[in-house]
Scaffold this motif. Structure first.
Motif: not given
Ligand code: FAD
Length: 257
Positions: A40, A43, A46, A64-66, A68, A159-160, A163, A166
């Motif tokens: 965390s 995160e 950004e 990659h769903r995480t 915006n 994205i953060d 993620n 990842h």
């Protein structure tokens, strides 16, 4: 971007009410967090990118769903006359080992050039038709439906850092498609420059790290005792043929380090 290495440290230390200590203590803390998947604090950083990319790359990327996303709309605006073409050296044969990818083996240069010329011709033809549909007052949302996957689109992608790591781990990998890997490399460079300590930890503990299954660890234990089990013994131990092959690949990676 918002935040940097110090934001990760600050978030991790929030329970103590203290911010940055010495640089080496900060580095140790970030490496500890990465090593133990305490995710965390990462995160708190950004990134927002404005990216122009061919639609076939966008289709992989959007999985990659995480993140915006806000994408250019072919319903609202006219699609640009811009298409992706591979370089002649980039045109390779189908890989025999990886069913999803291309091999290192180049195709003969005449075929590569013919392929590229043909792609270009089709792109021009389809764009001419697109223009014809528009000039005949067909709605933009319909006129665009036959445009090829090589058409460029663009989006804002936020994205953060957790993620994003990842995403980078998956898309920097040699099994990812060359075109998305090229984007991932550039993003990786940006992260490296802006969060150098976190990126170094990511490289050490995730990108270049290799994990061993418990069965593989059994083999390693044997090896440490100077006894590599035979192929048959490994099968008896419960490894599949594929696992044995992958194990040897990992070992050769270690030897190459
Ligand atoms: C080399 C390669 C080949 C691929 N080939 C194919 C293919 O042939 N076909 C295909 O369809 N896809 C394919 N993919 C896409 C792949 O299956 C993933 O969808 C993609 O890599 C995104 O990964 P992710 O879901 O972990 O990422 P994200 O969507 O960013 O999610 C990150 C993590 O959040 C969690 N998460 C996010 N959303 C959810 C949710 N709704 N439910 C549960 N957990 C969630 C998961 O733990 C996930 O790992 C391929 C990807 C790669 C890298």
């Amino acid at each position: 971007m918002m935040g940097d290495d110090s934001s990760i440290v600050q978030a991790a230390r929030v329970s103590y009410g203290k911010g940055t200590k010495t640089v080496s203590e900060d580095r140790n803390l970030i490496r500890y967090l990465m090593r133990h998947r305490h995710t965390s604090p990462f995160e708190m950083v950004e990134y927002k990118f404005h990216i122009k990319l061919p639609i076939f790359v966008a289709r992989q990327w959007i999985r990659h769903r995480t993140a915006n996303v806000n994408e250019y709309s072919g319903r609202y605006s006219v699609m640009p006359d811009e298409f992706y073409l591979p370089s002649p050296e980039g045109v390779r044969k189908q890989s025999r080992t990886n069913k999803q990818g291309r091999s290192d083996e180049p195709i003969n240069i005449e075929t590569a050039n013919e392929f590229i010329e043909d792609l270009q011709k089709t792109q021009n033809l389809l764009y001419e038709k697109y223009n014809w549909y528009l000039s005949n007052e067909i709605a933009r949302e319909l006129a665009r439906i036959n445009l090829p996957l090589s058409t460029y689109t663009e989006w804002y992608w936020k994205i953060d850092l957790h993620n994003l790591f990842h995403f980078l781990e998956l898309r920097l990998h040699s099994t990812a498609q060359f075109e998305i890997r090229e984007y991932a490399k550039i993003i990786a460079q940006i992260v490296k420059e802006t969060c150098p300590i976190a990126y170094e930890a990511f490289e050490d503990y995730r990108l270049n790290a290799i994990t061993f299954s418990s069965l593989e660890q059994k083999i390693l234990k044997n090896m440490i005792q100077y006894k590599l089990p035979t192929y048959e013994e490994m099968l008896e131990m419960g490894l599949t043929k594929r696992e044995i092959e992958e194990f040897f690949e990992k070992i050769s990676l270690i030897n190459n380090h």
